[in-house]
Design an enzyme around this catalytic site. Structure first.
Site, short mmCIF file in Angstrom:
data_model
loop_
_atom_site.label_atom_id
_atom_site.label_comp_id
_atom_site.label_asym_id
_atom_site.label_seq_id
_atom_site.Cartn_x
_atom_site.Cartn_y
_atom_site.Cartn_z
N MET B 31 0.85 -1.20 0.00
CA MET B 31 0.00 0.00 0.00
C MET B 31 0.88 1.25 0.00
O MET B 31 0.43 2.35 0.31
CB MET B 31 -0.95 -0.01 1.20
CG MET B 31 -1.89 -1.23 1.20
SD MET B 31 -3.47 -0.96 2.03
CE MET B 31 -2.93 -0.57 3.69
N LEU B 34 6.69 3.11 1.67
CA LEU B 34 7.59 1.96 1.82
C LEU B 34 8.55 2.09 2.98
O LEU B 34 9.04 3.19 3.29
CB LEU B 34 8.39 1.77 0.52
CG LEU B 34 7.55 1.59 -0.75
CD1 LEU B 34 8.47 1.45 -1.96
CD2 LEU B 34 6.62 0.39 -0.64
N GLY B 37 10.74 -3.18 5.55
CA GLY B 37 9.99 -4.44 5.40
C GLY B 37 9.62 -4.69 3.94
O GLY B 37 9.93 -5.74 3.37
N HIS B 38 8.98 -3.68 3.34
CA HIS B 38 8.64 -3.81 1.91
C HIS B 38 9.89 -4.06 1.07
O HIS B 38 9.89 -4.88 0.15
CB HIS B 38 8.01 -2.51 1.39
CG HIS B 38 6.76 -2.08 2.08
ND1 HIS B 38 6.69 -0.95 2.87
CD2 HIS B 38 5.52 -2.62 2.11
CE1 HIS B 38 5.47 -0.80 3.33
NE2 HIS B 38 4.72 -1.81 2.89
N GLN B 149 5.75 -11.50 6.92
CA GLN B 149 5.24 -12.26 8.06
C GLN B 149 4.60 -11.34 9.11
O GLN B 149 3.85 -11.79 9.97
CB GLN B 149 6.38 -13.07 8.68
CG GLN B 149 6.06 -13.81 9.98
CD GLN B 149 4.98 -14.87 9.81
OE1 GLN B 149 4.66 -15.29 8.69
NE2 GLN B 149 4.38 -15.28 10.92
N LYS B 150 4.87 -10.03 9.04
CA LYS B 150 4.26 -9.11 10.00
C LYS B 150 2.75 -9.27 9.98
O LYS B 150 2.11 -9.30 11.02
CB LYS B 150 4.67 -7.67 9.67
CG LYS B 150 4.64 -6.76 10.89
CD LYS B 150 3.37 -5.97 11.03
CE LYS B 150 3.44 -4.75 10.15
NZ LYS B 150 2.15 -4.07 10.05
N GLN B 154 -2.90 -12.46 7.43
CA GLN B 154 -3.07 -12.15 6.02
C GLN B 154 -2.29 -13.14 5.14
O GLN B 154 -2.83 -13.67 4.16
CB GLN B 154 -2.59 -10.73 5.74
CG GLN B 154 -2.41 -10.40 4.27
CD GLN B 154 -1.94 -8.97 4.06
OE1 GLN B 154 -2.70 -8.03 4.23
NE2 GLN B 154 -0.67 -8.80 3.71
N SER B 187 3.96 1.05 8.01
CA SER B 187 3.69 2.42 7.55
C SER B 187 2.90 3.17 8.61
O SER B 187 2.98 4.39 8.71
CB SER B 187 2.89 2.37 6.24
OG SER B 187 3.56 1.58 5.29
N ARG B 188 2.14 2.46 9.41
CA ARG B 188 1.31 3.12 10.43
C ARG B 188 2.12 3.64 11.62
O ARG B 188 1.60 4.41 12.42
CB ARG B 188 0.20 2.17 10.91
CG ARG B 188 -0.90 1.98 9.87
CD ARG B 188 -2.10 1.20 10.42
NE ARG B 188 -3.22 1.22 9.50
CZ ARG B 188 -3.56 0.22 8.68
NH1 ARG B 188 -2.87 -0.90 8.71
NH2 ARG B 188 -4.60 0.33 7.88
#
Lengths: 282, 282
Positions: B31, B34, B37-38, B149-150, B154, B187-188
């Site tokens: 989303m 970045l 992690g991404h 894996q975070k 999902q 990102s949050r």
């Protein structure tokens, strides 16, 4: 030599090999007990594509708990002969366990379109259909898929789903194939007794009545439906499930016959539920 | 030269061309906004595959009506720089209208797995996720897709969906990337005030506490959860959404720590909901 493939992985390997060789693949999804309707799809696939795959799978997910899953007619041997004669290259004939292994949980649905018309009488039916066809499309990795216009709502829902999900394939919908008296070919016609079989011709006759009334300027859907009902009710074995007139693009209700409309009906003939439809350019 | 592609058909043509040339395609769905992690997913895709596509799409279908869709952080320019440096070949950056045009109706769901844990707090979230990833998989026609894996639930749901629907691709799940104090990259995290940012480290600390208790022989999930709760509640800004210990294969409840278990938690830090998890071989 036509192949009979039961294992989804084997089916996928067959297709992967064909694709690597640059061959195009057409898929004709069926529940077997083939008739001229199915075969017209196979003939078209054979004409358009390099490889024609036909799937034969009586999909439990699209039958309701009180429906005819168990007694649905099956005849693999005869189907294989017909498919071979029609030029099918491979029949994909998976077991229920291979398609829905223990712990299976995923479904694909199309809102609104699945809840009206046949979806109202058969809750969950179309979700069962869209789910299984996504699986078949992925297993066969086909370029074009062939469906019959007899299942008009199904064809429209699958087209909508394929577009919504950006599926990399084309859906082709082929005309209804009929018996001499107009009855739309269906594996379920086998259920009919000789008397019911004669009565069943009334579905198509009702559609033709609507068509001729429209040609004579009658444009009110309610009037057309009532005339069709009157005709069908003359047959003792008939009980109407629904008759509806909708926009042929999106199944939305129409107030008058204008543009491309779809007249659909579902009628019980004895204990057999039959469907038919006609597209009219009003 | 990294490409920026907005139109789904253009994206599909890009992939089709690469596939025809015999190239393998890896997809990193994101989303945007970045972080490391991404980028770890992009690096892995670049190592494994011929072509790396990253999608950047803040998917409205996976946000609840009261969630942070509007304020979700966005910075395409910076993302493009990071993606380019990570060796991404093409960014797919569609508009909401291109992904969900007027009259869009189709959804893909996974029963049971989508209703527990995060699904309980975020009804409809996972159906939004599975629907959009099916679309992305079909548009990009990728061979391998990379997830972190975070988002453990999902990743598991998407793996289940891909297997159930016989999708012709592989899902790879890569380890969580953490800040120095253990906070999982997200990102949050941007939403956090400096004080909240310090408190947020407690999520990972609680997971490490559980791990060390297990190593010391404590095997009762209820005890472990209560010790984690005690630790987290020491932080003023923290409010626990859930803490759970489940079978890492299918998210089913476990009665004792045995085999591969997954400890997951979701905690509100102020107005920001954060998640984290750890896999333990009990």
């Amino acid at each position: 030599m036509m192949k009979l493939i039961r294992d989804p992985r084997q089916m996928h390997l067959f297709s992967a090999k064909a694709r690597r060789a640059g061959r195009t693949i057409g898929l004709v999804p069926t529940m077997g007990y083939l008739h001229e309707g199915h075969l017209s799809l196979a003939h078209r696939a054979r004409r358009d594509m390099d490889i024609t795959v036909m799937s034969i799978f009586v999909n439990p997910a699209q039958f309701g708990p009180k429906e005819d899953l168990k007694k649905y007619p099956r005849d693999l041997k005869h189907d294989m002969k017909l498919a071979k004669d029609a030029g099918v290259d491979a029949i994909f004939y998976p077991s229920t366990e291979a398609m829905y292994p223990d712990g299976y949980k995923t479904y694909v649905g199309v809102r609104e379109l699945s809840d009206i018309l046949c979806g109202r009488s058969r809750p969950g039916h179309f979700t069962g259909v869209t789910t299984v066809v996504v699986k078949l499309f992925n297993i066969v990795e086909c370029d074009v898929v062939y469906f019959g216009q007899k299942d008009a709502q199904q064809a429209l829902i699958i087209k909508k789903m394929a577009a919504d999900l950006n599926m990399p394939l084309k859906i082709k919908v082929m005309p209804i194939i009929r018996e001499k008296d107009g009855l739309a070919m269906s594996s379920r016609n086998k259920y009919l007794s000789p008397g019911e079989r004669r009565d069943a011709a009334v579905l198509h006759k009702a559609l033709l009545l609507a068509k001729s009334l429209i040609r004579r300027g009658r444009k009110a859907p309610a009037y057309l439906v009532s005339r069709m009902k009157d005709l069908i009710r003359k047959k003792k074995s008939a009980r109407i499930d629904y008759i509806d007139i909708v926009d042929a693009r999106d199944l939305s209700p129409v107030k008058s016959i204008k543009g491309k409309v779809l007249i659909l009906l579902a009628v019980w003939i004895g204990k057999t539920r039959l469907i038919d439809n006609i597209i009219i350019n009003g």
